[in-house]
Design a protein around this motif. Structure first.
Motif, PDB file in Angstrom:
ATOM      1  N   CYS A 127      -6.748   7.096   7.278  1.00  0.00           N
ATOM      2  CA  CYS A 127      -6.740   6.796   5.845  1.00  0.00           C
ATOM      3  C   CYS A 127      -8.033   7.230   5.147  1.00  0.00           C
ATOM      4  CB  CYS A 127      -6.533   5.294   5.678  1.00  0.00           C
ATOM      5  SG  CYS A 127      -6.528   4.811   3.965  1.00  0.00           S
ATOM      6  N   ALA A 159      -9.347   6.061   2.635  1.00  0.00           N
ATOM      7  CA  ALA A 159     -10.147   4.929   2.160  1.00  0.00           C
ATOM      8  C   ALA A 159     -11.285   4.610   3.114  1.00  0.00           C
ATOM      9  CB  ALA A 159      -9.257   3.701   2.008  1.00  0.00           C
ATOM     10  N   TYR A 199      -5.179   3.258   9.916  1.00  0.00           N
ATOM     11  CA  TYR A 199      -6.579   3.043   9.530  1.00  0.00           C
ATOM     12  C   TYR A 199      -7.448   4.272   9.824  1.00  0.00           C
ATOM     13  CZ  TYR A 199     -11.228   0.959   9.523  1.00  0.00           C
ATOM     14  OH  TYR A 199     -12.548   0.695   9.279  1.00  0.00           O
ATOM     15  N   ARG A 223       0.035   4.330   0.057  1.00  0.00           N
ATOM     16  CA  ARG A 223      -0.376   5.373   1.012  1.00  0.00           C
ATOM     17  C   ARG A 223       0.216   5.097   2.393  1.00  0.00           C
ATOM     18  NH1 ARG A 223      -4.180   9.281   0.547  1.00  0.00           N
ATOM     19  NH2 ARG A 223      -3.408   9.033  -1.572  1.00  0.00           N
ATOM     20  N   LYS A 224       0.207   3.857   2.779  1.00  0.00           N
ATOM     21  CA  LYS A 224       0.797   3.500   4.075  1.00  0.00           C
ATOM     22  C   LYS A 224       2.292   3.824   4.075  1.00  0.00           C
ATOM     23  CE  LYS A 224       1.331  -0.283   7.350  1.00  0.00           C
ATOM     24  NZ  LYS A 224       0.974  -1.655   7.703  1.00  0.00           N
ATOM     25  N   CYS A 251       0.858  -1.201   0.000  1.00  0.00           N
ATOM     26  CA  CYS A 251       0.000   0.000   0.000  1.00  0.00           C
ATOM     27  C   CYS A 251       0.884   1.238   0.000  1.00  0.00           C
ATOM     28  CB  CYS A 251      -0.926   0.010   1.212  1.00  0.00           C
ATOM     29  SG  CYS A 251      -1.923   1.531   1.282  1.00  0.00           S
ATOM     30  N   CYS A 290      -3.436  -2.219   9.904  1.00  0.00           N
ATOM     31  CA  CYS A 290      -2.761  -0.948   9.561  1.00  0.00           C
ATOM     32  C   CYS A 290      -2.934   0.082  10.681  1.00  0.00           C
ATOM     33  CB  CYS A 290      -3.301  -0.387   8.253  1.00  0.00           C
ATOM     34  SG  CYS A 290      -2.477   1.163   7.808  1.00  0.00           S
ATOM     35  N   CYS A 344      -7.323  -4.112   6.481  1.00  0.00           N
ATOM     36  CA  CYS A 344      -6.807  -2.806   6.915  1.00  0.00           C
ATOM     37  C   CYS A 344      -7.073  -2.522   8.392  1.00  0.00           C
ATOM     38  CB  CYS A 344      -7.401  -1.690   6.063  1.00  0.00           C
ATOM     39  SG  CYS A 344      -6.683  -1.643   4.407  1.00  0.00           S
ATOM     40  N   PHE A 393       2.591   7.528   4.698  1.00  0.00           N
ATOM     41  CA  PHE A 393       2.353   7.843   6.117  1.00  0.00           C
ATOM     42  C   PHE A 393       3.598   7.539   6.938  1.00  0.00           C
ATOM     43  CE2 PHE A 393      -2.473   7.066   5.699  1.00  0.00           C
ATOM     44  CZ  PHE A 393      -2.811   8.385   5.950  1.00  0.00           C
ATOM     45  N   TYR A 412      -3.951   4.728  -2.080  1.00  0.00           N
ATOM     46  CA  TYR A 412      -4.190   3.668  -1.093  1.00  0.00           C
ATOM     47  C   TYR A 412      -4.616   2.386  -1.791  1.00  0.00           C
ATOM     48  CZ  TYR A 412      -9.052   5.408  -1.380  1.00  0.00           C
ATOM     49  OH  TYR A 412     -10.272   5.820  -1.803  1.00  0.00           O
ATOM     50  N   ASN A 413      -4.433   1.296  -1.094  1.00  0.00           N
ATOM     51  CA  ASN A 413      -4.819  -0.018  -1.614  1.00  0.00           C
ATOM     52  C   ASN A 413      -5.542  -0.741  -0.478  1.00  0.00           C
ATOM     53  OD1 ASN A 413      -4.988  -2.397  -3.048  1.00  0.00           O
ATOM     54  ND2 ASN A 413      -2.947  -3.080  -2.444  1.00  0.00           N
TER      55      ASN A 413
HETATM   56  S1  SF4 Z   1      -5.721   1.606   6.017  1.00  0.00           S
HETATM   57 FE1  SF4 Z   1      -5.316   0.220   4.297  1.00  0.00          FE
HETATM   58  S2  SF4 Z   1      -5.479   1.514   2.490  1.00  0.00           S
HETATM   59 FE2  SF4 Z   1      -5.230   2.859   4.239  1.00  0.00          FE
HETATM   60  S3  SF4 Z   1      -3.052   3.245   4.425  1.00  0.00           S
HETATM   61 FE3  SF4 Z   1      -3.504   1.520   5.711  1.00  0.00          FE
HETATM   62  S4  SF4 Z   1      -3.111  -0.273   4.438  1.00  0.00           S
HETATM   63 FE4  SF4 Z   1      -3.327   1.483   3.082  1.00  0.00          FE
END
Ligand code: SF4
Length: 259
Positions: free
Chosen positions: A251, A253, A248, A31-32, A29, A245, A241, A35, A235-236
């Motif tokens: 994000c 998403a 979360y 986007r991660k 991902c 992650c 997630c 971050f 992001y993916n």
């Molecule tokens: S929540 Fe999911 S989509 Fe968002 S940054 Fe984390 S891994 Fe990526």
């Protein structure tokens, strides 16, 4: 050794660690990755039984390997496991007990017929090397030692169940990272790189030939250039997630802003 020509505007004022973990994050991902490695947003790491098991086993083996050889017994291994046991991420004591049993079994199995005897050089140590003003190559080496044949070997302990095929292993981005970091630190390339799967007590080794090394460095440069060229860091998202992650709650998403 690393001449990176394209991109890089996205990290103009940052220092980015290029490691197996950061590359895996970028591939999973983007986007991660942003971050964590570019914006450096601090967030409490996600806790999980598997992570805790891995840390417990690695820290136990690190101390065990540094003991004088005559003290490297099953009893001392079990004592060290007790000392290094990480209790984070277990929902209840029954689950934790099961994981502890799993760790004990894999370590006793390992100790009954070891495939990593030799003379230790370092254990569980982070090696790093500046590539340029923005990039730092980083890797944690579980064990670097002269094996029983007097050959310089990097070894990575695996506490999980999934084993790589030979082809996946040869193309794994960990290989050039280990090789380069060893070369930078000791001015010597390892001759062998091994994954030691503790559950079946099997070691898979690869001889670091010129072709494998050159191919690995090519792949490493390629992924670094992908990172430097990335502008959007999309992001993916997935069903994992929420539980996996630490970003979360930040994000996009999962946090659609109301108009
Ligand atoms: S929540 Fe999911 S989509 Fe968002 S940054 Fe984390 S891994 Fe990526």
């Amino acid at each position: 050794m690393f001449i990176l020509t394209n991109g890089g505007e996205n990290i103009a004022n940052s220092k980015i660690y290029i490691s197996y973990t950061s590359i895996s994050t970028f591939r999973t991902c983007k986007r991660k990755f942003k971050f964590k490695y570019i914006d450096r947003v601090s967030a409490a790491p996600v806790k999980s039984p598997f992570l805790s098991l891995g840390v417990s086993v690695h820290n136990t083996l690190a101390e065990f390997n540094m003991l004088p050889k005559e003290w490297q017994t099953a009893d001392s291994l079990m004592q060290l496991l007790k000392r290094h046991w990480v209790s984070d991420g277990y929902k209840n004591s029954k689950i934790e007990e099961n994981f502890l049993k799993r760790a004990q079994n894999m370590l006793l199995n390992y100790c009954s017929e070891r495939r990593d005897m030799g003379n230790i050089i370092l254990c569980e140590e982070f090696l790093k090397q500046d590539i340029n003003k923005n990039l730092i190559l980083l890797g944690k080496i579980d064990k670097l030692y002269l094996n029983e044949n007097g050959i310089l070997e990097v070894l990575d302990y695996k506490a999980g169940y999934t084993a790589l095929s030979k082809e996946e292993f040869e193309n794994n981005i960990q290989l050039p990272i280990y090789a380069l970091l060893t070369k930078y630190r000791f001015n010597k390339l390892p001759k062998v790189i091994s994954y030691y799967y503790l559950v079946p007590n099997q070691k898979i080794s690869i001889e670091l030939t010129k072709t494998i090394l050159e191919n690995g460095i090519y792949n490493l440069k390629k992924v670094i250039n992908e990172i430097l060229s990335e502008k959007d860091f999309p992001y993916n998202s997935s069903n994992n997630c929420k539980n996996s992650c630490e970003y979360y709650n930040l994000c996009e998403a999962f946090n659609v802003k109301a108009n």
